[in-house]
Design a protein around this motif. Structure first.
Motif, PDB file in Angstrom:
ATOM      1  N   ASP A  42       0.578   3.023  -1.250  1.00  0.00           N
ATOM      2  CA  ASP A  42       1.166   3.543  -2.423  1.00  0.00           C
ATOM      3  C   ASP A  42       2.097   2.634  -2.900  1.00  0.00           C
ATOM      4  O   ASP A  42       3.336   2.539  -2.211  1.00  0.00           O
ATOM      5  CB  ASP A  42       1.959   4.923  -2.125  1.00  0.00           C
ATOM      6  CG  ASP A  42       2.640   5.706  -3.337  1.00  0.00           C
ATOM      7  OD1 ASP A  42       2.933   4.911  -4.012  1.00  0.00           O
ATOM      8  OD2 ASP A  42       2.440   6.958  -3.361  1.00  0.00           O
ATOM      9  N   MET A  43       1.673   1.799  -3.925  1.00  0.00           N
ATOM     10  CA  MET A  43       2.457   0.698  -4.241  1.00  0.00           C
ATOM     11  C   MET A  43       4.015   0.919  -4.728  1.00  0.00           C
ATOM     12  O   MET A  43       4.939   0.348  -4.252  1.00  0.00           O
ATOM     13  CB  MET A  43       1.954  -0.089  -5.602  1.00  0.00           C
ATOM     14  CG  MET A  43       2.435  -1.305  -5.824  1.00  0.00           C
ATOM     15  SD  MET A  43       2.313  -2.697  -4.585  1.00  0.00           S
ATOM     16  CE  MET A  43       0.698  -3.295  -4.975  1.00  0.00           C
ATOM     17  N   GLN A  44       4.145   2.182  -5.364  1.00  0.00           N
ATOM     18  CA  GLN A  44       5.613   2.584  -5.474  1.00  0.00           C
ATOM     19  C   GLN A  44       6.454   2.821  -4.489  1.00  0.00           C
ATOM     20  O   GLN A  44       7.441   2.489  -4.383  1.00  0.00           O
ATOM     21  CB  GLN A  44       5.536   3.780  -6.369  1.00  0.00           C
ATOM     22  CG  GLN A  44       7.095   4.363  -7.233  1.00  0.00           C
ATOM     23  CD  GLN A  44       7.747   3.251  -7.986  1.00  0.00           C
ATOM     24  OE1 GLN A  44       7.109   2.991  -8.980  1.00  0.00           O
ATOM     25  NE2 GLN A  44       8.732   2.671  -7.765  1.00  0.00           N
ATOM     26  N   GLU A  45       5.801   3.608  -3.558  1.00  0.00           N
ATOM     27  CA  GLU A  45       6.645   4.125  -1.986  1.00  0.00           C
ATOM     28  C   GLU A  45       6.725   2.647  -1.376  1.00  0.00           C
ATOM     29  O   GLU A  45       7.974   2.437  -0.711  1.00  0.00           O
ATOM     30  CB  GLU A  45       5.780   5.016  -1.346  1.00  0.00           C
ATOM     31  CG  GLU A  45       6.500   5.432  -0.223  1.00  0.00           C
ATOM     32  CD  GLU A  45       5.864   6.635   0.439  1.00  0.00           C
ATOM     33  OE1 GLU A  45       5.044   7.402  -0.204  1.00  0.00           O
ATOM     34  OE2 GLU A  45       6.051   6.697   1.607  1.00  0.00           O
ATOM     35  N   VAL A  46       5.979   1.601  -1.445  1.00  0.00           N
ATOM     36  CA  VAL A  46       6.243   0.499  -0.747  1.00  0.00           C
ATOM     37  C   VAL A  46       7.363  -0.375  -1.116  1.00  0.00           C
ATOM     38  O   VAL A  46       8.038  -0.634  -0.388  1.00  0.00           O
ATOM     39  CB  VAL A  46       4.947  -0.477  -0.913  1.00  0.00           C
ATOM     40  CG1 VAL A  46       4.846  -2.086  -0.211  1.00  0.00           C
ATOM     41  CG2 VAL A  46       3.590   0.296   0.048  1.00  0.00           C
TER      42      VAL A  46
END
Lengths: 319, 286
Positions: B214-218
């Motif tokens: 999950d790019m945002q979470e990363v």
């Protein structure tokens, strides 16, 4: 003159390392030291006292120590690792191979208690395979100095050398007979005495035994050329070939297995360039055991008498 | 604000690069590479301050180490896309005379690689060494390291974790690719890792979690990790990923750990990944 090669006292080669480390600490702010719970044995206290911020105690975790050393070298430091020779090599061979040798890291692996002469601790600690393991690693320099003075000078010299180095030294007090202030050159053999009948190539503690053996042989009219091969890799090929071209036979002496040690390096060179009778004074495919250094060196065929007899065999073979 | 959609575009291209490298080499490790793509893309394009002109010592830069070296197709793609070397060179992956060795190496002088890895368990120690040097030099940048989860079965890792806590190496951020898979099967079957976060905490690390796909979470988690540096503890991120993420038939199985897709499978895989930055040409031309 052979008579001029005399012992001026006894100190261990590890004390020479400790003294040398202290000097390089003062000379070069990039030098850092690491130890795996053997500060006292490696004589590192003087460095630690003066440079506490450039020393890392790693605990009993040699693999991690080698990796950290690789990282410190990556960032431009000159790390010196200190532990026993057994734990400096065999225990961490893959870490050294991948993170240091293959990765071209400027790490100095400083290894004490090498060979049988550590004595009573026995075969678990008496590594006799380390020269072979380390010289096989591409790009590694392997140095085994012979006394306190030479170990101190070698320690100072390796700090200036760019590239990974294995510096091997030992535990017992040992005669000091090399000058304290000559120019130690990595890869440059040190001729102790010129001779005409046989070349003795010795490394580490056994250099002193070679001196003693040469004195005995001189009394019998045999002239030994004595060469201290402190740097096993890169080998001073020119010095070996020059000597053997004169004497036409060779004896090697080392506190190491016959397989893979100094003798093998010299035999390989001579086989390629100048086939010559060669006799080995080395441990013959065996582990050690507990005992005093003198008892062990004697029992495993590394004594002065063994060098004398190897010289006589070599002389017989060249006839 | 980090541009998440831009990072996703880069990640899509990186995944294409991974599939194509492994296909053309007919070997390599696509599974873990695809799983960690979002992480490494975020790190190089959104988090780290680094210079693609590449200086080995990395002074004044954030520095990354890949401990699980077998996911080299990912590392190479990200380095090339970030400007460390020409993307054309990706066509040489695993071929004779290439700088792109099967596992990352410094020996051929590939910019962006600071130590060889592949024999597992060594990268955290090396990262610690650089982190210590940064502290000695008063360099306030951070050191990142990625390890596999199966890799944590190596004893050296735990030596390194103990050291980092003891010596307060708080400029170090270690991420674990917690995909639960290794060559011979699931980690729980091969050699159970037990309560992994609890182990890191017990070893004295501050532990964060994220969904690594999950790019945002990363991005958010990596920023948080950076923010927490300098507080006396090394930081660990337990990163849940799916092996093979982005290619449906490779997902969730250890079977694609170290196997290359055939031509037909490659076509199917590439159809699922949009070409956002342009594929590198193959075969390699000078």
């Amino acid at each position: 003159m052979l008579e001029n090669i005399v012992s001026t006292g006894k100190k261990s080669t590890r004390e020479g390392f400790g003294a040398g480390l202290h000097v390089v600490g003062q000379q070069n702010p990039n030098v850092v030291a690491l130890c795996a719970d053997l500060v006292g044995s490696l004589k590192m206290q003087a460095f630690i006292n003066e440079f506490p911020d450039r020393f890392y105690q790693v605990g009993i975790a040699e693999a991690n120590m080698m990796g950290i050393a690789a990282g410190l070298a990556t960032a431009g430091k000159i790390p010196f690792t200190g532990t026993f020779a057994n734990f400096s090599t065999g225990r961490v061979y893959d870490q050294i191979r991948q993170s240091i040798a293959y990765s071209h890291k400027n790490v100095k692996i400083c290894a004490s208690h090498a060979g049988l002469s550590l004595g009573e601790d026995g075969a678990t600690h008496q590594i006799l395979e380390d020269i072979g393991m380390m010289k096989m690693l591409p790009g590694f320099t392997v140095i085994n100095p012979c006394d306190y003075n030479q170990t101190k000078l070698a320690t100072i010299a390796i700090a200036e050398h760019q590239g990974p180095v294995y510096l091997r030294f030992g535990r017992p007090g040992w005669p000091i007979f090399t000058p304290e202030d000559y120019k130690f050159e990595i890869g440059k053999a040190y001729q102790l005495r010129e001779g005409s009948d046989v070349s003795i190539f010795a490394t580490g503690h056994l250099v002193w035994f070679a001196v003693e053996a040469a004195k005995t042989l001189a009394a019998e009219g045999i002239s030994c050329e004595l060469i201290n091969i402190h740097t096993i890799k890169p080998l001073d090929e020119e010095a070996v070939l020059d000597s053997v071209s004169k004497t036409a036979c060779a004896v090697t002496a080392e506190e190491h297995q016959m397989h893979g040690g100094l003798g093998d390096s010299i035999a390989q060179l001579l086989a390629r360039k100048m086939p010559t009778p060669i006799e080995y004074v080395a441990v013959n495919d065996s582990f050690g055991e507990s005992g005093t250094p003198a008892e062990l060196l004697n029992k495993y065929g590394l004594g002065i008498a063994n060098i004398v007899s190897a010289v006589k065999t070599a002389l017989e073979r060249k006839k | 604000m980090t541009d998440i959609s831009k990072l996703k575009d880069i990640a899509s291209q990186v995944r294409r690069d991974i599939v194509r490298q492994v296909y053309y080499a007919t070997c390599g490790h696509p599974g873990g590479s695809l799983g960690c793509t979002d992480f490494l893309t975020a790190l190089y394009f959104g988090i780290m301050e680094h210079d693609p002109a590449f200086n080995m010592e990395g002074k004044g830069e954030d520095v990354f180490f890949l401990s699980n070296g077998h996911i080299s197709p990912l590392f190479y793609s990200v380095l090339a896309r970030a400007g460390y070397f020409d993307i054309k060179e990706l066509a040489t992956f695993r071929k004779l005379d290439s700088r792109l060795q099967g596992h990352p190496a410094t020996h051929e002088g590939l910019p962006g690689v600071r130590v060889a890895s592949g024999s597992l368990g060594q990268g955290v120690s090396v990262a610690i060494g650089v982190a210590l040097a940064k502290k000695m030099d008063g360099d306030n940048k951070n050191v990142f390291v990625l390890t596999g989860d199966g890799e944590l079965q190596e004893g050296q890792i735990w030596e390194a974790l103990m050291f980092a806590a003891h010596h307060k190496v708080d400029n170090l951020i270690a991420t674990v690719d917690w995909n639960g898979q290794q060559i011979d099967g699931a980690t729980k079957d091969v050699m159970s890792l037990g309560d992994l976060p609890a182990k890191w905490e017990a070893f004295g690390w501050e532990v964060l979690y994220m969904n690594g796909n999950d790019m945002q979470e990363v991005v958010d988690t990596l920023k948080e990790a950076k923010r927490r540096c300098g507080n006396g503890k090394p930081i660990a991120i337990m990163m849940k990923t799916e092996m093979g993420y982005g290619v449906d038939f490779m997902m969730g199985s250890h079977k694609w750990h170290g196997v290359a897709p055939n031509a037909e499978q490659t076509e199917v895989a590439l159809a699922q990944l949009s070409e956002t930055l342009g594929d590198y040409p193959y075969p390699y031309e000078q």
